[in-house]
Design a protein around this motif. Structure first.
Motif, PDB file in Angstrom:
ATOM      1  N   ALA A  77       0.687  -1.303   0.045  1.00 39.72           N
ATOM      2  CA  ALA A  77      -0.087  -0.015  -0.037  1.00 39.72           C
ATOM      3  C   ALA A  77       0.901   1.230   0.021  1.00 39.72           C
ATOM      4  O   ALA A  77       1.956   1.098   0.488  1.00 39.72           O
ATOM      5  CB  ALA A  77      -0.977   0.015   1.325  1.00 39.72           C
ATOM      6  N   GLU A  78       0.290   2.471  -0.270  1.00 40.10           N
ATOM      7  CA  GLU A  78       1.136   3.637  -0.436  1.00 40.10           C
ATOM      8  C   GLU A  78       1.274   3.932   1.077  1.00 40.10           C
ATOM      9  O   GLU A  78       0.563   3.744   1.997  1.00 40.10           O
ATOM     10  CB  GLU A  78       0.299   4.950  -0.870  1.00 40.10           C
ATOM     11  N   THR A  79       2.656   4.238   1.468  1.00 42.21           N
ATOM     12  CA  THR A  79       2.815   4.303   2.738  1.00 42.21           C
ATOM     13  C   THR A  79       3.625   5.764   3.052  1.00 42.21           C
ATOM     14  O   THR A  79       4.466   6.118   2.240  1.00 42.21           O
ATOM     15  CB  THR A  79       4.025   3.447   2.810  1.00 42.21           C
ATOM     16  N   ARG A  80       3.341   6.464   3.993  1.00 37.98           N
ATOM     17  CA  ARG A  80       3.773   7.673   4.455  1.00 37.98           C
ATOM     18  C   ARG A  80       4.842   7.289   5.567  1.00 37.98           C
ATOM     19  O   ARG A  80       4.523   6.874   6.593  1.00 37.98           O
ATOM     20  CB  ARG A  80       2.889   8.699   4.912  1.00 37.98           C
ATOM     21  N   GLY A  97      -3.830  10.998  25.404  1.00 29.06           N
ATOM     22  CA  GLY A  97      -3.051  12.054  26.523  1.00 29.06           C
ATOM     23  C   GLY A  97      -1.780  12.328  26.282  1.00 29.06           C
ATOM     24  O   GLY A  97      -1.207  13.241  27.037  1.00 29.06           O
ATOM     25  N   GLY A  98      -1.227  11.760  25.181  1.00 24.80           N
ATOM     26  CA  GLY A  98       0.329  12.036  24.991  1.00 24.80           C
ATOM     27  C   GLY A  98       0.559  13.382  24.034  1.00 24.80           C
ATOM     28  O   GLY A  98      -0.678  13.977  23.898  1.00 24.80           O
ATOM     29  N   ILE A  99       1.673  13.573  23.474  1.00 24.29           N
ATOM     30  CA  ILE A  99       1.882  14.615  22.843  1.00 24.29           C
ATOM     31  C   ILE A  99       2.894  14.192  21.582  1.00 24.29           C
ATOM     32  O   ILE A  99       3.714  13.322  22.008  1.00 24.29           O
ATOM     33  CB  ILE A  99       2.607  15.997  23.398  1.00 24.29           C
ATOM     34  N   ALA A 100       3.043  14.825  20.553  1.00 26.00           N
ATOM     35  CA  ALA A 100       3.752  14.303  19.540  1.00 26.00           C
ATOM     36  C   ALA A 100       3.613  15.500  18.400  1.00 26.00           C
ATOM     37  O   ALA A 100       2.908  16.409  18.236  1.00 26.00           O
ATOM     38  CB  ALA A 100       3.326  13.342  18.780  1.00 26.00           C
ATOM     39  N   ALA A 101       4.891  15.771  17.844  1.00 23.74           N
ATOM     40  CA  ALA A 101       5.305  16.139  16.589  1.00 23.74           C
ATOM     41  C   ALA A 101       5.697  15.611  15.384  1.00 23.74           C
ATOM     42  O   ALA A 101       6.614  14.556  15.858  1.00 23.74           O
ATOM     43  CB  ALA A 101       6.032  17.699  16.835  1.00 23.74           C
ATOM     44  N   VAL A 102       5.141  15.718  14.214  1.00 23.36           N
ATOM     45  CA  VAL A 102       5.754  14.738  13.172  1.00 23.36           C
ATOM     46  C   VAL A 102       6.220  15.659  12.063  1.00 23.36           C
ATOM     47  O   VAL A 102       6.140  16.953  11.894  1.00 23.36           O
ATOM     48  CB  VAL A 102       4.346  14.176  12.562  1.00 23.36           C
ATOM     49  N   ARG A 103       7.178  14.917  11.297  1.00 23.97           N
ATOM     50  CA  ARG A 103       7.566  15.244   9.889  1.00 23.97           C
ATOM     51  C   ARG A 103       7.343  14.054   8.884  1.00 23.97           C
ATOM     52  O   ARG A 103       8.018  12.989   9.169  1.00 23.97           O
ATOM     53  CB  ARG A 103       8.916  15.753  10.177  1.00 23.97           C
ATOM     54  N   VAL A 104       6.880  14.398   7.907  1.00 18.61           N
ATOM     55  CA  VAL A 104       6.858  13.341   6.767  1.00 18.61           C
ATOM     56  C   VAL A 104       7.954  13.545   5.908  1.00 18.61           C
ATOM     57  O   VAL A 104       8.332  14.380   5.437  1.00 18.61           O
ATOM     58  CB  VAL A 104       5.667  13.461   6.067  1.00 18.61           C
ATOM     59  N   GLU A 105       8.703  12.174   5.704  1.00 19.95           N
ATOM     60  CA  GLU A 105       9.912  12.150   5.308  1.00 19.95           C
ATOM     61  C   GLU A 105       9.796  11.843   3.895  1.00 19.95           C
ATOM     62  O   GLU A 105      10.664  12.299   3.139  1.00 19.95           O
ATOM     63  CB  GLU A 105      10.968  11.019   5.852  1.00 19.95           C
ATOM     64  N   ARG A 106       8.992  11.180   3.442  1.00 21.32           N
ATOM     65  CA  ARG A 106       8.577  10.796   2.081  1.00 21.32           C
ATOM     66  C   ARG A 106       7.245   9.784   2.088  1.00 21.32           C
ATOM     67  O   ARG A 106       6.909   9.339   3.189  1.00 21.32           O
ATOM     68  CB  ARG A 106       9.764   9.739   1.426  1.00 21.32           C
ATOM     69  N   VAL A 107       7.077   9.702   0.664  1.00 23.86           N
ATOM     70  CA  VAL A 107       5.529   8.970   0.612  1.00 23.86           C
ATOM     71  C   VAL A 107       5.857   7.975  -0.508  1.00 23.86           C
ATOM     72  O   VAL A 107       6.364   8.131  -1.723  1.00 23.86           O
ATOM     73  CB  VAL A 107       4.508   9.765  -0.232  1.00 23.86           C
ATOM     74  N   ASP A 108       6.098   6.777  -0.038  1.00 22.61           N
ATOM     75  CA  ASP A 108       6.443   5.501  -0.958  1.00 22.61           C
ATOM     76  C   ASP A 108       5.277   5.042  -1.819  1.00 22.61           C
ATOM     77  O   ASP A 108       4.235   4.818  -1.073  1.00 22.61           O
ATOM     78  CB  ASP A 108       6.735   4.328  -0.094  1.00 22.61           C
ATOM     79  N   PRO A 109       5.159   5.192  -3.064  1.00 23.53           N
ATOM     80  CA  PRO A 109       3.859   4.660  -3.800  1.00 23.53           C
ATOM     81  C   PRO A 109       3.689   3.056  -3.708  1.00 23.53           C
ATOM     82  O   PRO A 109       4.791   2.531  -3.220  1.00 23.53           O
ATOM     83  CB  PRO A 109       4.439   5.243  -5.049  1.00 23.53           C
ATOM     84  N   PRO A 110       2.268   2.701  -4.132  1.00 23.85           N
ATOM     85  CA  PRO A 110       1.985   1.157  -4.327  1.00 23.85           C
ATOM     86  C   PRO A 110       3.257   0.686  -4.818  1.00 23.85           C
ATOM     87  O   PRO A 110       3.649   1.239  -6.204  1.00 23.85           O
ATOM     88  CB  PRO A 110       0.841   1.246  -4.612  1.00 23.85           C
ATOM     89  N   THR A 111       3.760  -0.677  -4.695  1.00 20.37           N
ATOM     90  CA  THR A 111       4.885  -1.113  -5.211  1.00 20.37           C
ATOM     91  C   THR A 111       4.641  -2.477  -5.409  1.00 20.37           C
ATOM     92  O   THR A 111       4.300  -3.436  -4.101  1.00 20.37           O
ATOM     93  CB  THR A 111       6.373  -1.138  -4.512  1.00 20.37           C
TER      94      THR A 111
END
Length: 637
Positions: free
Chosen positions: A241-244, A466-480
């Motif tokens: 599947a497409e994966t972030r 109840g937690g906290i998080a910050a995210v950064r998308v590194e890449r989006v891998d297409p369906p393979t």
């Protein structure tokens, strides 16, 4: 604190981009600090103002009084407790959203009252008197108005006569408005009849399931060419599947709890603070019903003991409901001196009395006996320790919000944030299908990750746990499509499953052909496990092990028609054995048709009036004194 900090998130984010490029000036920080202090005095979120006095809300020219709000909230708490069998604390009620539900209802009611006042609609004293005298709730055994029952109701409700009668007057005026807005609206008769023709039709059917155990011979081993062909024809089975791919810095209360040390003294203090909860005396769930004289009460008890009537009959005859007579779970000390020995001296539930009470001569019904409970410190030490650690962990996570936001606003990377604050840093792959647990299952985390652009540093968010998080998308891998060589085991397994399904479907098709030629189902299904169902309608329940589309398929078939339904376990052969159509013109169905017409008309009227009421709320000035609500609710257990 959480609300305020969440609000601060938004303000910090406004300065985020400039902070990364040019740095945050001291002047800006000072102004921001003053702004935060100013806003904190009013509370953040919603339409909140610094109203003073005893009104929790002002809606146009109407007010929602604190006393009325608490009274309605208590009713909701009691109703919730009765439905769940558990007492509900005020903090739990807030967690469940009962306070907001009640506030919303009362704001809507106030908006309607405001409209009624603007229109000059009112009802006279005679109508209020008629409502009181005609209410079965306040009628005595002879059918006349019972002042004692009325006074008991007022005491239970915490209302004065003028307050309750004003409520009746307002309710009557709102009813007039509702009749004017939505009264008399009707759905076409054909709509109810068409619905019943569709929904009330019933079918009976028989089926047999063909499973791999019925195959005469095992599926032969596939050739390399067959496996290659299956791989080429079913690429979706072997495509990722497409994966972030997302980097994150996060901390949850569960993670933080591992670092929290709880002392024995803290556990002992919490145990002592809850001593009453851990050392509960015997309680009994009790109802009480008053009578005009001791002779009346004794006569009623004699009839109950003789089986001529029961306690509920007496309650219904008065027009009362359970909430009007129940005392709930009570201790011995909760009762008057006359009733204590009678109620708590009983060895088992039953009806006892007569006993002189505030209601006059009364009968008491003991519904259940809750034995005394004592839990020692050793019994509850582990759960208290876990609770203390959890509470401390939540506070510790909240304490991280400001320093993490400061770092993010100043342009720090997620790696730097994790290093400076102790947040965990990692990477995760997210697809359209949520994970079963962890960050990949957290809806807030997923939403943040799927909204972000590749390489974008996102702001801190509070997670569902109840937690906290910050995210950064590194890449989006297409369906393979995974290479054939890496999928040989999966290809073989899927090929075998498909081959078995095809063989069973072929067997089922052979049996279906025999049915189509006129053979009986019993003959065709000989030697197989036959199952018969019905009559059932389209919403009927069937065994969960059967294909989910089976019932809808059955209702597509005519009488005696058959079908083959394939699923992962094999194939199902089904034949319709009976069709019972619904005739809306039949005399025996007249009541059912009329009942649905009434329900549809009522639903239409209710929906129309709700839309009208919501429009009034939207068009009316609404101010909410959130601080007063918060302070008031904090006073209640």
């Amino acid at each position: 604190v959480i609300c305020h900090r969440s609000g601060i998130f938004c303000m910090l984010n406004m300065f985020r981009s400039s902070g990364k490029s040019k740095g945050m000036s001291i002047v800006v920080w000072i102004l921001l600090g003053l702004l935060i202090i100013g806003l904190t005095g009013f509370g953040l979120g919603g339409a909140v103002s610094g109203l003073a006095g005893a009104s929790v809300a002002r809606v146009g020219g109407q007010t929602v009084e604190t006393e009325d709000f608490i009274r309605q909230l208590d009713r909701q708490r009691n109703a919730f407790a009765q439905s769940t069998g558990q007492a509900v604390t005020m903090s739990q009620a807030q967690l469940f959203g009962l306070d907001q539900q009640v506030l919303s209802q009362m704001i809507t009611r106030a908006a309607l009252d405001d409209q009624v006042a603007d229109m000059g609609v009112s009802v006279g004293d005679q109508i209020v008197r008629d409502q009181l005298s005609g209410s079965g709730q306040f009628q005595g055994v002879d059918g006349s108005f019972d002042q004692t029952s009325y006074e008991f109701f007022l005491r239970q409700s915490g209302l004065t006569p003028s307050q309750f009668e004003d409520q009746l007057r307002r309710d009557a005026a709102r009813t007039l408005l509702e009749v004017a807005v939505a009264g008399g609206v009707e759905m076409p008769d054909l709509f109810a009849e068409t619905l019943l023709i569709q929904l009330a039709e019933e079918r009976s059917f028989s089926l047999v399931r063909l499973t791999p155990a019925l195959l005469a011979e095992p599926i032969p081993e596939p050739t390399e060419a067959e496996l290659r062909a299956f791989y080429d024809e079913n690429p979706d089975l072997f495509t990722t599947a497409e994966t972030r791919v997302v980097s994150y810095a996060s901390m949850s209360p569960d993670q933080m709890a591992d670092t929290i040390e709880v002392t024995d003294a803290q556990v002992q203090d919490l145990y002592n603070a809850r001593a009453d909860a851990y050392d509960q005396p015997e309680r009994r769930i009790v109802d009480v019903l008053g009578f005009g004289s001791e002779a009346d009460a004794q006569e009623a008890l004699d009839q109950i003991n003789a089986g001529a009537q029961n306690f509920d009959d007496l309650v219904s005859a008065r027009g009362l409901e359970n909430r009007d007579i129940t005392l709930g779970p009570i201790t011995r000390d909760s009762l008057g001196a006359n009733a204590r020995d009678v109620v708590f001296g009983a060895a088992e539930p039953g009806v006892f009395g007569p006993v002189q009470s505030d209601l006059g001569p009364s009968l008491y019904r003991v519904n259940a006996i809750l034995a005394a409970q004592t839990r020692s410190l050793d019994d509850v030490s582990d759960e208290l320790r876990a609770e203390l650690a959890s509470d401390a962990a939540i506070d510790a996570v909240l304490d991280l919000i400001d320093p993490v936001q400061d770092l993010l606003a100043a342009g720090a990377t997620l790696e730097e944030v994790a290093q400076e604050t102790g947040l965990g840093f990692g990477e995760i792959g997210l697809t359209a299908v949520p994970a079963d647990s962890g960050l990949g299952a957290d809806l807030t985390f997923r939403a943040e990750a799927f909204e972000a652009e590749v390489g974008e540093e996102r702001d801190l968010v509070e997670l569902d746990n109840g937690g906290i998080a910050a995210v950064r998308v590194e890449r989006v891998d297409p369906p393979t499509l995974r290479p054939y060589e890496d999928e040989t085991a999966a290809i073989r397994e899927n090929w075998a499953a498909a081959a078995r399904a095809a063989a069973l479907a072929e067997q089922a098709a052979t049996l279906k052909a025999q049915l189509d030629e006129g053979r009986q189902f019993a003959s065709v299904a000989e030697g197989l496990e036959r199952r018969d169902f019905g009559p059932v309608n389209r919403n009927g329940a069937i065994d969960p092990d059967l294909p989910p589309e089976l019932l809808s398929r059955v209702f597509e078939l005519d009488q005696s028609a058959s079908a083959v339904i394939e699923d992962l376990d094999g194939a199902v052969l089904v034949q319709v054995t009976g069709v019972t159509a619904f005739d809306p013109d039949a005399a025996e169905n007249a009541d059912r048709v009329e009942a649905l017409k009434t329900e549809l008309n009522s639903s239409l009227s209710s929906t129309l009036f709700q839309a009208y009421a919501q429009q009034l709320v939207d068009a009316t000035s609404v101010s909410i004194n959130q601080q007063l609500i918060t302070d008031t609710l904090a006073l209640y257990p």
